[in-house]
Motif scaffolding. Structure first.
Motif, PDB file in Angstrom:
ATOM      1  N   LEU A  97       0.830  -1.199   0.000  1.00 42.38           N
ATOM      2  CA  LEU A  97       0.000   0.000   0.000  1.00 42.38           C
ATOM      3  C   LEU A  97       0.867   1.253   0.000  1.00 42.38           C
ATOM      4  O   LEU A  97       0.562   2.232  -0.675  1.00 42.38           O
ATOM      5  CB  LEU A  97      -0.949   0.013   1.198  1.00 42.38           C
ATOM      6  N   LYS A  98       1.969   1.222   0.730  1.00 40.10           N
ATOM      7  CA  LYS A  98       2.881   2.376   0.745  1.00 40.10           C
ATOM      8  C   LYS A  98       3.373   2.694  -0.663  1.00 40.10           C
ATOM      9  O   LYS A  98       3.467   3.863  -1.047  1.00 40.10           O
ATOM     10  CB  LYS A  98       4.053   2.121   1.682  1.00 40.10           C
ATOM     11  N   LEU A  99       3.690   1.669  -1.445  1.00 40.01           N
ATOM     12  CA  LEU A  99       4.126   1.874  -2.832  1.00 40.01           C
ATOM     13  C   LEU A  99       3.008   2.490  -3.673  1.00 40.01           C
ATOM     14  O   LEU A  99       3.240   3.408  -4.468  1.00 40.01           O
ATOM     15  CB  LEU A  99       4.572   0.555  -3.457  1.00 40.01           C
ATOM     16  N   LEU A 100       1.802   1.993  -3.481  1.00 38.81           N
ATOM     17  CA  LEU A 100       0.659   2.528  -4.207  1.00 38.81           C
ATOM     18  C   LEU A 100       0.425   3.993  -3.844  1.00 38.81           C
ATOM     19  O   LEU A 100       0.243   4.837  -4.724  1.00 38.81           O
ATOM     20  CB  LEU A 100      -0.579   1.689  -3.886  1.00 38.81           C
ATOM     21  N   ALA A 103       2.893   6.258  -5.389  1.00 37.49           N
ATOM     22  CA  ALA A 103       2.648   6.425  -6.822  1.00 37.49           C
ATOM     23  C   ALA A 103       1.563   7.458  -7.112  1.00 37.49           C
ATOM     24  O   ALA A 103       1.594   8.112  -8.159  1.00 37.49           O
ATOM     25  CB  ALA A 103       2.284   5.088  -7.457  1.00 37.49           C
ATOM     26  N   VAL A 104       0.615   7.614  -6.193  1.00 36.01           N
ATOM     27  CA  VAL A 104      -0.458   8.598  -6.397  1.00 36.01           C
ATOM     28  C   VAL A 104      -0.211   9.880  -5.590  1.00 36.01           C
ATOM     29  O   VAL A 104      -1.115  10.684  -5.416  1.00 36.01           O
ATOM     30  CB  VAL A 104      -1.856   7.999  -6.072  1.00 36.01           C
ATOM     31  N   ASN A 105       1.023  10.051  -5.128  1.00 33.16           N
ATOM     32  CA  ASN A 105       1.448  11.252  -4.392  1.00 33.16           C
ATOM     33  C   ASN A 105       0.649  11.514  -3.119  1.00 33.16           C
ATOM     34  O   ASN A 105       0.388  12.657  -2.763  1.00 33.16           O
ATOM     35  CB  ASN A 105       1.409  12.482  -5.301  1.00 33.16           C
ATOM     36  N   TYR A 106       0.245  10.446  -2.448  1.00 34.75           N
ATOM     37  CA  TYR A 106      -0.442  10.562  -1.168  1.00 34.75           C
ATOM     38  C   TYR A 106       0.621  10.746  -0.095  1.00 34.75           C
ATOM     39  O   TYR A 106       1.475   9.899   0.085  1.00 34.75           O
ATOM     40  CB  TYR A 106      -1.263   9.298  -0.906  1.00 34.75           C
TER      41      TYR A 106
END
Length: 139
Positions: A97-100, A103-106
Motif C-alpha cells: 500500500l505504501k508503494l501505491l 505512486a499517487v502522491n499521497y
C-alpha cells in the motif's frame, strides 16, 4: 457442472474456478480473472462454492463481467491491483500500500489509509476493497 469442478470449488481451487468461468460460462481470461477477484471478498486467494453460488445467483454479478463497459473498468482495476500486489497473494498489504500511495502522491499517514481502505479489518486490502476505494465498483 462436473464433479471435478464441484470438488474444486468446495476446496477453493482457483484453477477449477477459472475453468468453470471460461469453459462453462464463456468468459475470456480477463473476465474470468476479474470475476474470481470479485467473488473472493476477503482476498484469501480461494473461493468456496457457496461464495460463487451467491455471486452467480445475484444478477449484478454476471452484469459486471458481461457488460463491456463495466468489464473494461474492472479489467483495468485488476491490472492496477496486480501491479501493487507484489507477492501475488491476492491482497495489498501495508508495504505494498505504501508503494501505491507513493505512486499517487499521497503524503499522509499510510496506517490511516490502510484502516480506511481495509473495511473488514484483516490488515490487508482485498480486490473488492480496492474497487470500492477507486469508486469503480459497478452498481
Amino acid at each position: 457442472m462436473t464433479d471435478d469442478i464441484w470438488r474444486g470449488f468446495r476446496h477453493g481451487c482457483k484453477k477449477e474456478a477459472l475453468c468453470l468461468l471460461k469453459d462453462d460460462l464463456g468468459m475470456d481470461n480477463k473476465q474470468a480473472e476479474a470475476c474470481y477477484l470479485l467473488v473472493d471478498k476477503d482476498g484469501g486467494g480461494s473461493i468456496s462454492f457457496e461464495e460463487f453460488f451467491s455471486w452467480f445467483r445475484d444478477e449484478k454479478g454476471l452484469e459486471c463481467v458481461n457488460d463491456k463497459s463495466r468489464c473494461y473498468y474492472i479489467s483495468k482495476a485488476v491490472d492496477e491491483f496486480k501491479k501493487y500486489d507484489k507477492d501475488g497473494n491476492g491482497t495489498i498489504d501495508k508495504d505494498e500500500l505504501k508503494l501505491l500511495l507513493k505512486a499517487v502522491n499521497y503524503r499522509h499517514d499510510s496506517d490511516a489509509a490502510l484502516r480506511a481502505l481495509d473495511t473488514n479489518g484483516d490488515g490487508k486490502i482485498s480486490f473488492p476493497e480496492f474497487l470500492a476505494w477507486l469508486n469503480w465498483l459497478p452498481n
